[in-house]
Design a protein around this motif. Structure first.
Motif, PDB file in Angstrom:
ATOM      1  N   THR A  34       1.008  -0.653  -0.018  1.00 22.91           N
ATOM      2  CA  THR A  34      -0.076   0.126   0.044  1.00 22.91           C
ATOM      3  C   THR A  34       0.840   1.499  -0.283  1.00 22.91           C
ATOM      4  OG1 THR A  34      -1.793   0.823   1.183  1.00 22.91           O
ATOM      5  CG2 THR A  34      -0.107   0.412   2.641  1.00 22.91           C
ATOM      6  N   GLY A  35       0.715   2.641  -0.880  1.00 19.83           N
ATOM      7  CA  GLY A  35       1.087   4.131  -1.009  1.00 19.83           C
ATOM      8  C   GLY A  35       1.528   4.191  -0.142  1.00 19.83           C
ATOM      9  N   ARG A  36       1.554   4.896   0.917  1.00 21.67           N
ATOM     10  CA  ARG A  36       1.123   6.190   1.829  1.00 21.67           C
ATOM     11  C   ARG A  36       1.386   7.941   0.786  1.00 21.67           C
ATOM     12  NH1 ARG A  36       2.880   3.803   6.828  1.00 21.67           N
ATOM     13  NH2 ARG A  36       1.889   1.458   7.162  1.00 21.67           N
ATOM     14  N   ARG A  37       0.821   8.455   0.254  1.00 21.51           N
ATOM     15  CA  ARG A  37       1.267  10.016  -0.086  1.00 21.51           C
ATOM     16  C   ARG A  37       2.322  10.624   0.425  1.00 21.51           C
ATOM     17  NH1 ARG A  37      -3.252  12.124  -2.238  1.00 21.51           N
ATOM     18  NH2 ARG A  37      -3.508  10.947  -4.207  1.00 21.51           N
ATOM     19  N   GLY A  38       3.788  10.808   0.189  1.00 18.38           N
ATOM     20  CA  GLY A  38       4.696  11.697   0.711  1.00 18.38           C
ATOM     21  C   GLY A  38       5.110  10.968   1.283  1.00 18.38           C
ATOM     22  N   ALA A  39       5.346   9.268   1.969  1.00 20.98           N
ATOM     23  CA  ALA A  39       5.670   8.196   2.682  1.00 20.98           C
ATOM     24  C   ALA A  39       6.300   7.483   2.080  1.00 20.98           C
ATOM     25  CB  ALA A  39       5.259   7.554   4.100  1.00 20.98           C
ATOM     26  N   GLY A  40       5.694   6.797   1.299  1.00 21.09           N
ATOM     27  CA  GLY A  40       6.752   5.701   0.665  1.00 21.09           C
ATOM     28  C   GLY A  40       5.960   4.972   0.304  1.00 21.09           C
ATOM     29  N   VAL A  41       5.720   2.867  -0.216  1.00 21.01           N
ATOM     30  CA  VAL A  41       5.352   2.101  -0.524  1.00 21.01           C
ATOM     31  C   VAL A  41       5.966   1.572   0.972  1.00 21.01           C
ATOM     32  CG1 VAL A  41       4.912   0.098  -1.535  1.00 21.01           C
ATOM     33  CG2 VAL A  41       4.838   2.262  -2.156  1.00 21.01           C
ATOM     34  N   PHE A  42       4.759   0.176   1.743  1.00 17.23           N
ATOM     35  CA  PHE A  42       4.911   0.024   3.014  1.00 17.23           C
ATOM     36  C   PHE A  42       3.762  -1.688   3.198  1.00 17.23           C
ATOM     37  CE2 PHE A  42       5.434   3.710   3.530  1.00 17.23           C
ATOM     38  CZ  PHE A  42       5.588   3.982   5.308  1.00 17.23           C
ATOM     39  N   VAL A  43       4.311  -2.521   2.835  1.00 19.05           N
ATOM     40  CA  VAL A  43       3.825  -3.922   2.584  1.00 19.05           C
ATOM     41  C   VAL A  43       2.756  -3.794   3.396  1.00 19.05           C
ATOM     42  CG1 VAL A  43       4.322  -6.437   3.244  1.00 19.05           C
ATOM     43  CG2 VAL A  43       5.350  -5.065   2.846  1.00 19.05           C
ATOM     44  N   ARG A  44       1.939  -4.186   3.498  1.00 18.00           N
ATOM     45  CA  ARG A  44       0.380  -4.289   3.539  1.00 18.00           C
ATOM     46  C   ARG A  44       0.055  -5.813   4.315  1.00 18.00           C
ATOM     47  NH1 ARG A  44      -4.317  -2.121   2.334  1.00 18.00           N
ATOM     48  NH2 ARG A  44      -3.847  -1.678   0.099  1.00 18.00           N
ATOM     49  N   HIS A  45      -0.920  -4.950   5.929  1.00 17.81           N
ATOM     50  CA  HIS A  45      -1.158  -6.007   6.847  1.00 17.81           C
ATOM     51  C   HIS A  45      -2.386  -7.195   6.014  1.00 17.81           C
ATOM     52  CE1 HIS A  45       1.064  -4.596  10.583  1.00 17.81           C
ATOM     53  NE2 HIS A  45       0.889  -3.181  10.198  1.00 17.81           N
ATOM     54  N   PRO A  46      -1.773  -8.547   6.464  1.00 17.67           N
ATOM     55  CA  PRO A  46      -2.619  -9.505   6.264  1.00 17.67           C
ATOM     56  C   PRO A  46      -4.146  -8.734   6.545  1.00 17.67           C
ATOM     57  CG  PRO A  46      -1.130 -10.320   7.699  1.00 17.67           C
ATOM     58  CD  PRO A  46      -1.377  -9.086   8.018  1.00 17.67           C
ATOM     59  N   ALA A  47      -5.332  -9.598   5.081  1.00 23.16           N
ATOM     60  CA  ALA A  47      -6.679  -8.897   5.419  1.00 23.16           C
ATOM     61  C   ALA A  47      -7.248  -9.158   6.887  1.00 23.16           C
ATOM     62  CB  ALA A  47      -7.185 -10.033   3.686  1.00 23.16           C
ATOM     63  N   ARG A  48      -8.230  -8.441   6.994  1.00 22.93           N
ATOM     64  CA  ARG A  48      -8.569  -8.642   8.701  1.00 22.93           C
ATOM     65  C   ARG A  48     -10.261  -9.273   8.055  1.00 22.93           C
ATOM     66  NH1 ARG A  48      -8.240  -2.656   8.328  1.00 22.93           N
ATOM     67  NH2 ARG A  48      -6.680  -2.759   8.098  1.00 22.93           N
ATOM     68  N   HIS A  49     -10.474 -10.191   8.928  1.00 22.34           N
ATOM     69  CA  HIS A  49     -11.492 -11.384   8.476  1.00 22.34           C
ATOM     70  C   HIS A  49     -12.551 -10.539   9.616  1.00 22.34           C
ATOM     71  CE1 HIS A  49     -13.913 -14.839   7.666  1.00 22.34           C
ATOM     72  NE2 HIS A  49     -14.590 -14.145   8.978  1.00 22.34           N
ATOM     73  N   THR A  50     -13.873  -9.945   8.323  1.00 20.07           N
ATOM     74  CA  THR A  50     -14.837  -9.091   9.177  1.00 20.07           C
ATOM     75  C   THR A  50     -15.938  -9.727   8.778  1.00 20.07           C
ATOM     76  OG1 THR A  50     -15.428  -6.866   9.345  1.00 20.07           O
ATOM     77  CG2 THR A  50     -14.870  -7.740   6.824  1.00 20.07           C
ATOM     78  N   THR A  51     -17.242  -8.903   9.109  1.00 20.50           N
ATOM     79  CA  THR A  51     -19.159  -9.226   8.786  1.00 20.50           C
ATOM     80  C   THR A  51     -19.240  -8.079   8.164  1.00 20.50           C
ATOM     81  OG1 THR A  51     -19.426  -8.143  10.564  1.00 20.50           O
ATOM     82  CG2 THR A  51     -18.839 -10.861  11.111  1.00 20.50           C
ATOM     83  N   VAL A  52     -20.271  -8.714   7.419  1.00 22.98           N
ATOM     84  CA  VAL A  52     -20.617  -7.128   6.557  1.00 22.98           C
ATOM     85  C   VAL A  52     -20.786  -6.066   8.157  1.00 22.98           C
ATOM     86  CG1 VAL A  52     -22.699  -6.254   6.065  1.00 22.98           C
ATOM     87  CG2 VAL A  52     -21.741  -8.180   5.003  1.00 22.98           C
ATOM     88  N   GLU A  53     -21.492  -6.612   9.085  1.00 27.75           N
ATOM     89  CA  GLU A  53     -21.871  -5.578  10.258  1.00 27.75           C
ATOM     90  C   GLU A  53     -20.900  -4.920  10.250  1.00 27.75           C
ATOM     91  OE1 GLU A  53     -22.661  -8.811   9.514  1.00 27.75           O
ATOM     92  OE2 GLU A  53     -25.548  -7.972   8.691  1.00 27.75           O
ATOM     93  N   ALA A  54     -20.198  -5.430  10.901  1.00 26.56           N
ATOM     94  CA  ALA A  54     -18.342  -4.855  11.014  1.00 26.56           C
ATOM     95  C   ALA A  54     -17.840  -4.137   9.906  1.00 26.56           C
ATOM     96  CB  ALA A  54     -17.677  -5.500  11.408  1.00 26.56           C
ATOM     97  N   LEU A  55     -17.790  -3.925   8.898  1.00 30.56           N
ATOM     98  CA  LEU A  55     -17.670  -3.080   8.156  1.00 30.56           C
ATOM     99  C   LEU A  55     -18.314  -1.931   7.907  1.00 30.56           C
ATOM    100  CD1 LEU A  55     -15.938  -4.038   5.602  1.00 30.56           C
ATOM    101  CD2 LEU A  55     -17.298  -4.206   4.399  1.00 30.56           C
ATOM    102  N   ILE A  56     -19.461  -2.322   7.723  1.00 29.58           N
ATOM    103  CA  ILE A  56     -20.816  -0.929   7.651  1.00 29.58           C
ATOM    104  C   ILE A  56     -20.437  -0.021   9.154  1.00 29.58           C
ATOM    105  CG2 ILE A  56     -22.240  -1.678   6.055  1.00 29.58           C
ATOM    106  CD1 ILE A  56     -23.850  -2.573   8.228  1.00 29.58           C
ATOM    107  N   SER A  57     -19.705  -0.730  10.335  1.00 29.70           N
ATOM    108  CA  SER A  57     -20.092  -0.273  11.709  1.00 29.70           C
ATOM    109  C   SER A  57     -18.889   1.068  11.841  1.00 29.70           C
ATOM    110  CB  SER A  57     -19.669  -0.744  13.108  1.00 29.70           C
ATOM    111  OG  SER A  57     -18.858  -1.692  13.074  1.00 29.70           O
ATOM    112  N   GLY A  58     -19.008   1.739  12.830  1.00 33.49           N
ATOM    113  CA  GLY A  58     -17.682   2.650  13.057  1.00 33.49           C
ATOM    114  C   GLY A  58     -17.809   3.773  11.580  1.00 33.49           C
ATOM    115  N   PHE A  59     -18.797   4.151  11.587  1.00 28.35           N
ATOM    116  CA  PHE A  59     -18.368   5.684  10.899  1.00 28.35           C
ATOM    117  C   PHE A  59     -19.563   6.367  11.728  1.00 28.35           C
ATOM    118  CE2 PHE A  59     -17.479   2.340   7.571  1.00 28.35           C
ATOM    119  CZ  PHE A  59     -16.080   2.733   7.302  1.00 28.35           C
ATOM    120  N   ASP A  60     -19.452   8.060  12.519  1.00 24.55           N
ATOM    121  CA  ASP A  60     -19.772   8.629  13.163  1.00 24.55           C
ATOM    122  C   ASP A  60     -20.030  10.006  12.727  1.00 24.55           C
ATOM    123  OD1 ASP A  60     -17.286   8.814  14.073  1.00 24.55           O
ATOM    124  OD2 ASP A  60     -17.989   7.673  16.693  1.00 24.55           O
ATOM    125  N   GLU A  61     -18.487   9.994  12.095  1.00 21.82           N
ATOM    126  CA  GLU A  61     -18.239  11.323  12.533  1.00 21.82           C
ATOM    127  C   GLU A  61     -18.087  11.983  10.492  1.00 21.82           C
ATOM    128  OE1 GLU A  61     -14.309  12.506  14.595  1.00 21.82           O
ATOM    129  OE2 GLU A  61     -15.144  10.965  16.675  1.00 21.82           O
TER     130      GLU A  61
END
Length: 196
Positions: free
Chosen positions: A56-83
């Motif tokens: 994954t690239g981080r603008r201005g910082a370089g390219v980094f090895v991505r962490h392994p895929a997170r196992h999640t549910t649809v409900e968890a995928l759509i949660s955590g957005f409040d601001e």
């Protein structure tokens, strides 16, 4: 050396732990020098590894090895957005279709970026009843230009897009939203279902 040869070498270094999740890879210039390849070939190498979800690239910082895929549910995928950041925007085609509006109609839009996810919510600018039910579908595709910008992704990066349209009791579409997740960052558990 071909782009595939260099991508294979870097992939092997990632798989053997020479470059671990979160660690920065050598710059494109360093890869060009080390492997004796052109600028275009180096770009192709990084594009290949990005599409595979290894980096994954981080603008201005370089390219980094991505962490392994997170196992999640649809409900968890759509949660955590409040601001959400709110503004007024023109409805793109998919929003116009979901809300039964003309393309380009002004709609209220809210969005938030969290980790490797982007939440975008769209609603007509008129008073509408509260939603009582929804439809949803998941789409796998390349990131759209706005998603690439907000998630800092390269062109062609695969994403999972969870679309939801919310309706009132009388069937009026009152809101549409979409959670866009970097494809390589998540494995989504769709639960159990009977066979037959």
């Amino acid at each position: 050396m071909t782009a595939q040869d260099v991508a294979d070498a870097l992939r092997s270094a990632i798989e053997t732990g020479e470059y671990r999740p979160g660690h920065q890879l050598p710059s494109k210039a360093a890869v060009r020098r080390e492997f004796g390849i052109s600028v275009a070939t180096a770009q192709e190498v990084f594009n290949t590894l990005g599409r595979e979800g290894l980096i994954t690239g981080r603008r201005g910082a370089g390219v980094f090895v991505r962490h392994p895929a997170r196992h999640t549910t649809v409900e968890a995928l759509i949660s955590g957005f409040d601001e959400l950041e709110h503004d007024v925007a023109e409805a793109p085609a998919w929003v116009a279709a979901a809300l039964r509006l003309e393309i380009g109609t002004a709609v209220d839009r809210g969005h938030q970026v969290t980790d490797d996810r982007l939440f975008t919510e769209w609603a007509p600018q008129v008073v509408h009843p509260n939603p009582t039910w929804s439809e949803r579908y998941i789409q796998a595709r390349a990131a759209a230009p706005d998603e690439r910008e907000l998630l800092d992704l390269r062109a062609g990066t695969p994403v999972l897009a969870l679309h939801r349209t919310f309706y009132s009791d009388d069937g009026q579409a009152v809101r549409a939203d979409r959670v866009t997740a970097v494809g390589a960052a998540y494995t989504v558990d769709l639960g159990q279902s009977p066979v037959g």
